[in-house]
Design a protein around this motif. Structure first.
Motif, PDB file in Angstrom:
ATOM      1  N   VAL A 133      15.410  21.844  22.018  1.00 49.18           N
ATOM      2  CA  VAL A 133      15.210  20.397  21.873  1.00 49.18           C
ATOM      3  C   VAL A 133      13.708  20.083  21.863  1.00 49.18           C
ATOM      4  CG1 VAL A 133      15.626  18.135  22.917  1.00 49.18           C
ATOM      5  CG2 VAL A 133      17.423  19.887  22.972  1.00 49.18           C
ATOM      6  N   LEU A 134      12.979  20.695  22.785  1.00 49.36           N
ATOM      7  CA  LEU A 134      11.539  20.414  22.859  1.00 49.36           C
ATOM      8  C   LEU A 134      10.815  20.916  21.609  1.00 49.36           C
ATOM      9  CD1 LEU A 134      10.871  21.122  26.652  1.00 49.36           C
ATOM     10  CD2 LEU A 134      11.335  18.950  25.508  1.00 49.36           C
ATOM     11  N   GLU A 135      11.288  22.017  21.082  1.00 48.70           N
ATOM     12  CA  GLU A 135      10.719  22.572  19.845  1.00 48.70           C
ATOM     13  C   GLU A 135      10.930  21.596  18.674  1.00 48.70           C
ATOM     14  OE1 GLU A 135       8.437  24.886  17.976  1.00 48.70           O
ATOM     15  OE2 GLU A 135       8.862  25.309  20.086  1.00 48.70           O
ATOM     16  N   ILE A 136      12.130  21.028  18.607  1.00 45.31           N
ATOM     17  CA  ILE A 136      12.441  20.055  17.545  1.00 45.31           C
ATOM     18  C   ILE A 136      11.507  18.845  17.654  1.00 45.31           C
ATOM     19  CG2 ILE A 136      14.195  18.380  16.757  1.00 45.31           C
ATOM     20  CD1 ILE A 136      16.297  20.587  17.476  1.00 45.31           C
ATOM     21  N   LEU A 137      11.281  18.384  18.884  1.00 46.73           N
ATOM     22  CA  LEU A 137      10.386  17.235  19.090  1.00 46.73           C
ATOM     23  C   LEU A 137       8.952  17.565  18.682  1.00 46.73           C
ATOM     24  CD1 LEU A 137      11.342  15.543  22.484  1.00 46.73           C
ATOM     25  CD2 LEU A 137      11.643  14.683  20.142  1.00 46.73           C
ATOM     26  N   LYS A 138       8.537  18.762  19.011  1.00 42.28           N
ATOM     27  CA  LYS A 138       7.157  19.168  18.704  1.00 42.28           C
ATOM     28  C   LYS A 138       6.966  19.226  17.186  1.00 42.28           C
ATOM     29  CE  LYS A 138       3.882  22.863  19.749  1.00 42.28           C
ATOM     30  NZ  LYS A 138       4.052  23.972  18.774  1.00 42.28           N
ATOM     31  N   HIS A 139       7.904  19.851  16.546  1.00 41.15           N
ATOM     32  CA  HIS A 139       7.842  19.987  15.102  1.00 41.15           C
ATOM     33  C   HIS A 139       7.908  18.610  14.418  1.00 41.15           C
ATOM     34  CE1 HIS A 139       8.157  22.158  11.381  1.00 41.15           C
ATOM     35  NE2 HIS A 139       9.230  21.472  11.046  1.00 41.15           N
ATOM     36  N   GLY A 140       8.830  17.764  14.908  1.00 39.75           N
ATOM     37  CA  GLY A 140       8.962  16.408  14.361  1.00 39.75           C
ATOM     38  C   GLY A 140       7.674  15.621  14.554  1.00 39.75           C
ATOM     39  N   GLY A 141       7.058  15.791  15.713  1.00 37.73           N
ATOM     40  CA  GLY A 141       5.809  15.098  16.018  1.00 37.73           C
ATOM     41  C   GLY A 141       4.713  15.484  15.032  1.00 37.73           C
ATOM     42  N   GLU A 142       4.655  16.758  14.690  1.00 41.62           N
ATOM     43  CA  GLU A 142       3.624  17.221  13.751  1.00 41.62           C
ATOM     44  C   GLU A 142       3.844  16.619  12.365  1.00 41.62           C
ATOM     45  OE1 GLU A 142       3.051  21.421  16.164  1.00 41.62           O
ATOM     46  OE2 GLU A 142       4.094  21.442  14.226  1.00 41.62           O
ATOM     47  N   LYS A 143       5.097  16.604  11.957  1.00 42.43           N
ATOM     48  CA  LYS A 143       5.402  16.059  10.626  1.00 42.43           C
ATOM     49  C   LYS A 143       5.109  14.567  10.544  1.00 42.43           C
ATOM     50  CE  LYS A 143       8.893  18.244   7.979  1.00 42.43           C
ATOM     51  NZ  LYS A 143      10.331  18.502   7.773  1.00 42.43           N
ATOM     52  N   ALA A 144       5.544  13.831  11.578  1.00 46.55           N
ATOM     53  CA  ALA A 144       5.327  12.383  11.586  1.00 46.55           C
ATOM     54  C   ALA A 144       3.831  12.094  11.612  1.00 46.55           C
ATOM     55  CB  ALA A 144       6.015  11.756  12.793  1.00 46.55           C
ATOM     56  N   ARG A 145       3.136  12.875  12.397  1.00 44.64           N
ATOM     57  CA  ARG A 145       1.715  12.618  12.572  1.00 44.64           C
ATOM     58  C   ARG A 145       0.922  12.834  11.292  1.00 44.64           C
ATOM     59  NH1 ARG A 145      -2.888  14.461  16.690  1.00 44.64           N
ATOM     60  NH2 ARG A 145      -4.105  12.658  15.998  1.00 44.64           N
ATOM     61  N   LEU A 181      22.286  13.745  13.997  1.00 45.64           N
ATOM     62  CA  LEU A 181      21.024  13.821  13.256  1.00 45.64           C
ATOM     63  C   LEU A 181      20.663  15.296  13.120  1.00 45.64           C
ATOM     64  CD1 LEU A 181      18.765  10.968  14.680  1.00 45.64           C
ATOM     65  CD2 LEU A 181      19.732  11.144  12.390  1.00 45.64           C
ATOM     66  N   GLU A 182      20.265  15.679  11.908  1.00 39.94           N
ATOM     67  CA  GLU A 182      19.938  17.086  11.665  1.00 39.94           C
ATOM     68  C   GLU A 182      18.447  17.224  11.435  1.00 39.94           C
ATOM     69  OE1 GLU A 182      22.354  18.477   8.401  1.00 39.94           O
ATOM     70  OE2 GLU A 182      23.993  17.199   9.139  1.00 39.94           O
ATOM     71  N   PRO A 183      17.799  18.054  12.245  1.00 38.92           N
ATOM     72  CA  PRO A 183      16.346  18.203  12.102  1.00 38.92           C
ATOM     73  C   PRO A 183      15.924  18.639  10.701  1.00 38.92           C
ATOM     74  CG  PRO A 183      17.128  19.306  14.082  1.00 38.92           C
ATOM     75  CD  PRO A 183      18.339  18.852  13.344  1.00 38.92           C
ATOM     76  N   ALA A 184      16.828  19.260   9.953  1.00 37.75           N
ATOM     77  CA  ALA A 184      16.476  19.658   8.590  1.00 37.75           C
ATOM     78  C   ALA A 184      16.423  18.453   7.657  1.00 37.75           C
ATOM     79  CB  ALA A 184      17.487  20.677   8.074  1.00 37.75           C
ATOM     80  N   ARG A 185      17.088  17.383   8.028  1.00 39.36           N
ATOM     81  CA  ARG A 185      17.115  16.181   7.178  1.00 39.36           C
ATOM     82  C   ARG A 185      16.258  15.053   7.728  1.00 39.36           C
ATOM     83  NH1 ARG A 185      21.280  16.084   3.474  1.00 39.36           N
ATOM     84  NH2 ARG A 185      23.022  17.469   3.858  1.00 39.36           N
ATOM     85  N   ALA A 186      16.244  14.942   9.055  1.00 35.02           N
ATOM     86  CA  ALA A 186      15.578  13.801   9.684  1.00 35.02           C
ATOM     87  C   ALA A 186      14.445  14.286  10.583  1.00 35.02           C
ATOM     88  CB  ALA A 186      16.580  13.001  10.512  1.00 35.02           C
ATOM     89  N   VAL A 187      13.306  13.605  10.492  1.00 32.80           N
ATOM     90  CA  VAL A 187      12.195  13.911  11.383  1.00 32.80           C
ATOM     91  C   VAL A 187      12.430  13.165  12.702  1.00 32.80           C
ATOM     92  CG1 VAL A 187       9.699  13.771  11.715  1.00 32.80           C
ATOM     93  CG2 VAL A 187      10.634  14.163   9.415  1.00 32.80           C
ATOM     94  N   ILE A 188      12.664  13.910  13.761  1.00 37.21           N
ATOM     95  CA  ILE A 188      12.888  13.299  15.078  1.00 37.21           C
ATOM     96  C   ILE A 188      11.597  13.460  15.868  1.00 37.21           C
ATOM     97  CG2 ILE A 188      14.273  13.402  17.196  1.00 37.21           C
ATOM     98  CD1 ILE A 188      16.506  14.692  15.508  1.00 37.21           C
ATOM     99  N   PHE A 189      11.027  12.332  16.309  1.00 39.36           N
ATOM    100  CA  PHE A 189       9.690  12.460  16.918  1.00 39.36           C
ATOM    101  C   PHE A 189       9.429  11.405  17.983  1.00 39.36           C
ATOM    102  CE2 PHE A 189       7.166   8.948  14.985  1.00 39.36           C
ATOM    103  CZ  PHE A 189       8.089   8.479  14.065  1.00 39.36           C
ATOM    104  N   GLN A 190       8.452  11.722  18.832  1.00 42.28           N
ATOM    105  CA  GLN A 190       8.012  10.763  19.848  1.00 42.28           C
ATOM    106  C   GLN A 190       6.927   9.875  19.249  1.00 42.28           C
ATOM    107  OE1 GLN A 190       7.702  14.239  22.930  1.00 42.28           O
ATOM    108  NE2 GLN A 190       7.158  12.348  23.988  1.00 42.28           N
TER     109      GLN A 190
END
Ligand code: TRP
Length: 325
Positions: free
Chosen positions: A295-307, A74-83
């Protein structure tokens, strides 16, 4: 209401190591489809709380699942990875769904019935699990939800719930379709049953080489000797060859039928092919885990986008149900 590229949403509970059954059943599809869909891949940490109630373990599981996602491609540039817990919206919408759903309807869910049958102590979270999952899905208006066969009913419950809400409060949620790949419906485990953590018959996707060897050697077979003809159908080793030994398949089949291969050699061939397949994933994962901060940065960024998406949808929902002026 539904813009440009179609949306894909899916997720996994952070409850332990993924195995090759999870990979072929669901995870691989996430990677294959990330270029085609606007992709949201969730770590269902609030779902995990129904069984994982130790903060140290849960945090580690979440981190590990994020690493697994990245390692399979999974590529963070393509997929939003989030909690799932990145914001309160999932839990909030689940409450609203609780209020629209009857007890007998939810009591028909397989996962709940299984838990009851096993005489487990069933918490309320297990009972309403499908409605939190419905919220996970419906908040993002996905066109497709790729899942393993075991999750099909949950996606159906999400559809029912969307229909019910839309009927009561007006068109709000898109009805999602489950996406289940036919040929991979079930991957056979070491003992010939469906590969599943609860049967303790799994091959972890990121098993070490040693572990892999030991697991493959422990695959159950009948007691036919080396030179006896064998039936490839019904052989647990052969079932895995079908996934990992593409190029050797006709030759293996011939040798099985003619009695020209023993189970030990068949296992050795399988181990080599499996290891060739898994080694690059394993190496990539080691590199990913070495940079915890990233990894934690990717999660944080993904979380913001999903939210951002989830909270816009929740505004609409609050308006529709009449709690917002
Ligand atoms: N219930 C899924 C599982 O057990 C995980 C999950 C939670 C999920 N929310 C989801 C999957 C939303 C797809 C969509 O693996």
């Amino acid at each position: 209401m539904f813009n440009q590229q179609k949306i894909l949403l899916s997720g996994v509970k952070p409850t332990g190591r993924p195995h090759i059954g999870n990979y072929f059943g669901a995870l691989k599809q996430f990677v294959d489809l990330q270029a085609t869909y606007q992709t949201y891949i969730m770590i269902a940490d609030y779902h995990a709380l129904t069984t994982v109630q130790d903060p140290i373990v849960l945090r580690e599981n979440i981190f590990n699942l994020a690493a697994d996602y990245l390692a399979i491609g999974l590529e963070p540039a393509r997929a939003v990875i989030f909690q799932q817990s990145a914001g309160p919206e999932h839990a909030e919408l689940a409450w609203i769904f609780n209020c629209l759903t009857t007890m007998p309807y939810l009591a028909r869910a397989h996962a709940y019935k299984d838990a009851l049958a096993k005489n487990k102590e069933v918490n309320v979270g297990v009972f309403t699990y499908p409605l939190l999952m419905a919220a996970d899905i419906l908040l993002y208006d996905p066109a497709v939800v790729p899942v393993g066969l075991d999750q099909k009913q949950h996606v159906e419950i999400a559809r029912d719930t969307a229909e019910k809400f839309n009927r009561l409060f007006g068109e709000t949620f898109r009805l999602p379709e489950p996406l289940i790949l036919d040929q991979v419906k079930t991957v056979v485990g070491l003992d010939g049953q469906k590969m599943s953590k609860s049967y303790r018959n799994t091959i972890p996707l990121f098993a070490t080489e040693r572990e892999l060897k030991q697991l493959v050697m422990s695959i159950k077979t009948d007691s036919k000797g080396e030179t006896e003809p064998k039936n490839p159908e019904g052989c647990n080793i052969f079932a895995l060859h079908r996934l990992f030994s593409d190029k050797d398949l006709p030759e293996l089949k011939r040798r099985y039928v003619k009695g020209e291969i023993g189970y030990r050699e068949s296992k050795e061939i399988l181990f080599n092919n499996l290891n060739t397949f898994l080694a690059p994933l394993r190496t990539k994962r080691e590199e990913i885990v070495a940079d915890r901060g990233r990894v934690l940065e990717i999660l944080k960024h993904g979380g913001e986008k999903a939210r951002a998406r989830a909270s816009a949808k929740m505004n609409e929902v609050r308006q529709k149900i009449g709690v917002k002026f």
